[in-house]
Design a protein around this motif. Structure first.
Motif, PDB file in Angstrom:
ATOM      1  N   LEU A 159       6.419   6.609   2.424  1.00  0.00           N
ATOM      2  CA  LEU A 159       5.626   6.121   3.541  1.00  0.00           C
ATOM      3  C   LEU A 159       4.340   5.496   3.037  1.00  0.00           C
ATOM      4  O   LEU A 159       3.714   6.007   2.109  1.00  0.00           O
ATOM      5  CB  LEU A 159       5.325   7.269   4.510  1.00  0.00           C
ATOM      6  N   ALA A 160       3.956   4.392   3.665  1.00  0.00           N
ATOM      7  CA  ALA A 160       2.688   3.740   3.342  1.00  0.00           C
ATOM      8  C   ALA A 160       2.123   3.121   4.609  1.00  0.00           C
ATOM      9  O   ALA A 160       2.859   2.600   5.444  1.00  0.00           O
ATOM     10  CB  ALA A 160       2.885   2.668   2.271  1.00  0.00           C
ATOM     11  N   VAL A 161       0.811   3.193   4.752  1.00  0.00           N
ATOM     12  CA  VAL A 161       0.117   2.602   5.883  1.00  0.00           C
ATOM     13  C   VAL A 161      -0.867   1.579   5.351  1.00  0.00           C
ATOM     14  O   VAL A 161      -1.647   1.863   4.443  1.00  0.00           O
ATOM     15  CB  VAL A 161      -0.626   3.670   6.714  1.00  0.00           C
ATOM     16  N   SER A 162      -0.812   0.361   5.886  1.00  0.00           N
ATOM     17  CA  SER A 162      -1.710  -0.704   5.460  1.00  0.00           C
ATOM     18  C   SER A 162      -2.132  -1.503   6.679  1.00  0.00           C
ATOM     19  O   SER A 162      -1.766  -1.187   7.813  1.00  0.00           O
ATOM     20  CB  SER A 162      -1.021  -1.614   4.427  1.00  0.00           C
ATOM     21  N   ASN A 266     -13.352   4.211   0.109  1.00  0.00           N
ATOM     22  CA  ASN A 266     -12.180   3.683   0.824  1.00  0.00           C
ATOM     23  C   ASN A 266     -11.845   4.442   2.102  1.00  0.00           C
ATOM     24  O   ASN A 266     -10.980   4.010   2.864  1.00  0.00           O
ATOM     25  CB  ASN A 266     -10.955   3.707  -0.103  1.00  0.00           C
ATOM     26  N   LEU A 267     -12.490   5.579   2.324  1.00  0.00           N
ATOM     27  CA  LEU A 267     -12.156   6.393   3.485  1.00  0.00           C
ATOM     28  C   LEU A 267     -12.417   5.682   4.817  1.00  0.00           C
ATOM     29  O   LEU A 267     -11.562   5.739   5.709  1.00  0.00           O
ATOM     30  CB  LEU A 267     -12.933   7.719   3.436  1.00  0.00           C
ATOM     31  N   PRO A 268     -13.561   5.011   5.020  1.00  0.00           N
ATOM     32  CA  PRO A 268     -13.764   4.343   6.321  1.00  0.00           C
ATOM     33  C   PRO A 268     -12.681   3.322   6.651  1.00  0.00           C
ATOM     34  O   PRO A 268     -12.180   3.273   7.779  1.00  0.00           O
ATOM     35  CB  PRO A 268     -15.138   3.676   6.161  1.00  0.00           C
ATOM     36  N   GLU A 269     -12.289   2.513   5.661  1.00  0.00           N
ATOM     37  CA  GLU A 269     -11.246   1.516   5.904  1.00  0.00           C
ATOM     38  C   GLU A 269      -9.905   2.189   6.191  1.00  0.00           C
ATOM     39  O   GLU A 269      -9.159   1.750   7.079  1.00  0.00           O
ATOM     40  CB  GLU A 269     -11.128   0.592   4.696  1.00  0.00           C
ATOM     41  N   GLU A 272      -9.778   3.440   9.730  1.00  0.00           N
ATOM     42  CA  GLU A 272      -9.535   2.341  10.675  1.00  0.00           C
ATOM     43  C   GLU A 272      -8.053   1.947  10.692  1.00  0.00           C
ATOM     44  O   GLU A 272      -7.474   1.694  11.761  1.00  0.00           O
ATOM     45  CB  GLU A 272     -10.392   1.136  10.303  1.00  0.00           C
ATOM     46  N   VAL A 273      -7.440   1.891   9.519  1.00  0.00           N
ATOM     47  CA  VAL A 273      -6.022   1.526   9.439  1.00  0.00           C
ATOM     48  C   VAL A 273      -5.157   2.584  10.125  1.00  0.00           C
ATOM     49  O   VAL A 273      -4.219   2.260  10.863  1.00  0.00           O
ATOM     50  CB  VAL A 273      -5.609   1.345   7.965  1.00  0.00           C
ATOM     51  N   MET A 274      -5.475   3.858   9.910  1.00  0.00           N
ATOM     52  CA  MET A 274      -4.713   4.937  10.546  1.00  0.00           C
ATOM     53  C   MET A 274      -4.837   4.869  12.063  1.00  0.00           C
ATOM     54  O   MET A 274      -3.847   5.023  12.788  1.00  0.00           O
ATOM     55  CB  MET A 274      -5.205   6.282  10.035  1.00  0.00           C
ATOM     56  N   PHE A 279      -1.772   6.673  14.229  1.00  0.00           N
ATOM     57  CA  PHE A 279      -1.706   8.020  13.680  1.00  0.00           C
ATOM     58  C   PHE A 279      -3.085   8.672  13.708  1.00  0.00           C
ATOM     59  O   PHE A 279      -4.106   7.996  13.718  1.00  0.00           O
ATOM     60  CB  PHE A 279      -1.181   7.994  12.237  1.00  0.00           C
ATOM     61  N   SER A 280      -3.090   9.986  13.695  1.00  0.00           N
ATOM     62  CA  SER A 280      -4.344  10.733  13.712  1.00  0.00           C
ATOM     63  C   SER A 280      -5.000  10.692  12.337  1.00  0.00           C
ATOM     64  O   SER A 280      -4.367  11.017  11.327  1.00  0.00           O
ATOM     65  CB  SER A 280      -4.091  12.183  14.131  1.00  0.00           C
ATOM     66  N   ALA A 281      -6.270  10.323  12.310  1.00  0.00           N
ATOM     67  CA  ALA A 281      -7.035  10.287  11.063  1.00  0.00           C
ATOM     68  C   ALA A 281      -8.042  11.421  11.008  1.00  0.00           C
ATOM     69  O   ALA A 281      -9.041  11.330  10.297  1.00  0.00           O
ATOM     70  CB  ALA A 281      -7.743   8.944  10.921  1.00  0.00           C
TER      71      ALA A 281
END
Length: 375
Positions: A159-162, A266-269, A272-274, A279-281
């Motif tokens: 799985l990957a989220v972008s 990289n956490l803020p970006e 936002e993507v999640m 999905f829950s971030a």
């Protein structure tokens, strides 16, 4: 009269550069010593644990050492608050034992002047931990988890989220499928604007499916309004089309990148993507605020260390008081983890869960120190 009385107070509050550098140097020396000792202990414990876990696997000693080194920065970061506490307690205890603190206070130096160099050093260590050590630890921990999945759990990431959406890879009896969706409905695994690429053995392209929606059901994906295409053939429309799968909701949730493997920058970006993907971030948002609160937690550890270390010489119970300080530090650590777990459950707001341990520790240390200094 009023002007004359304020001049001595102003002189008392003025920091001496020589004294500041001396105290800061003592703290960094203690910090480096404890860091080396704690890192060595963590490394040895990690190696022993990995040897036990890899005993039945086909893994060499070099692989074990590599995995231990990859995990070491993350574990060292987790223990950094204790390192600051030990270093600060040692610094203040050494100054008290050598009577340097007594002489300086007799000369008009307040306890806050002793604290400022150590507080500044602890805040600097906290900022460097968040901005430099954390990104390095995240990258290395991500590599460690890939090796752990391959050699210990015999799993691979699927799985990957972008920014382009969600990508899933699965294997079935007909080969492999790569599923792409632009977004996911919150609270369920319902994919929208779905494209499925199906491959036979040897990664040979077999077919493509374009669907409006895909719902994860028991051992299958239920595609709605799907167009089935094969090379050299006309597309065929299916109102509903099923694809077999062994994925579950739990497997999909567990496959997201853990917050610890994503660098602070990289956490803020990623959050936002999640959110955009549906999905829950929450864990990643909590990790971000926890890292932001880390310098405050280090400052709180310095205040607690000063509270216990600066009074040991007066009472003559060095071991007992130092032990009390260490127990207080461990208590705050477990409280921090407990509040963090409550935050992960969504019971309390993220900001409250991340900042409460540091804020409470800071206020507790300041109150105890004010009582010690001013009675």
């Amino acid at each position: 009269m009023s002007m004359a009385s304020t001049l001595p107070a102003m002189r008392r509050l003025r920091l001496s550069p020589t004294l500041t550098k001396y105290i800061a140097r003592q703290f960094f020396l203690s910090f480096a010593t404890f860091t080396f000792a704690i890192v060595a202990i963590i490394f040895l414990a990690t190696v022993v644990d990995l040897i036990d876990r890899l005993a039945t696997k086909d893994a060499s000693l070099s692989l074990t050492l590599e995995m231990a080194l990859l995990k070491l920065p993350h574990l060292s970061q987790e223990a950094m608050a204790f390192t600051v506490l030990f270093a600060a307690m040692t610094t203040f205890w050494r100054l008290t034992r050598s009577h340097e603190l007594v002489v300086a206070r007799a000369a008009g130096v307040s306890v806050w002047q002793f604290l400022l160099p150590v507080l500044g050093s602890a805040l600097l260590v906290g900022c460097l931990t968040v901005t430099a050590l954390n990104p390095l630890a995240s990258v290395l921990l991500s590599r460690f988890e890939r090796l752990e999945a391959n050699y210990i759990h015999n799993e691979t990431s699927f799985l990957a989220v972008s920014k382009t959406g969600l990508w899933l890879r699965q294997a079935d009896r007909d080969g492999q499928s790569v599923i792409h969706a632009t977004r996911v409905s919150p609270g369920s695994v319902l994919l929208h604007d779905v494209i499925v690429f199906r491959y036979a053995e040897g990664d040979r392209f077999q077919s493509r499916i374009d669907a409006d929606r895909a719902q994860l059901q028991e051992r299958r994906w239920r595609l709605s309004e799907a167009w089935f295409s094969k090379p050299g053939e006309a597309s065929v429309y299916h109102e509903e089309f099923d694809i077999p799968t062994d994925l579950t909701v739990d497997k999909i949730q567990e496959s997201f990148a853990p917050p610890e493997t994503i660098a602070f920058w990289n956490l803020p970006e990623f959050i936002e993507v999640m959110d955009a993907a549906g999905f829950s971030a929450l864990p990643h948002r909590l990790q971000l605020h926890r890292l932001l609160a880390l310098p405050m937690l280090f400052a709180a550890m310095v205040l607690l260390a000063a509270t216990f270390s600066m009074r040991t010489q007066r009472r003559g119970r060095v071991g007992l008081v130092i032990m009390a300080g260490l127990l207080t530090g461990f208590l705050l650590y477990f409280m921090s983890n407990f509040v963090f777990a409550i935050g992960l459950s969504g019971t309390i707001p993220v900001v409250l869960a991340a900042w409460t341990p540091a804020g409470v520790s800071l206020m507790l240390g300041a109150a105890m120190l004010l009582h010690l200094e001013d009675g």
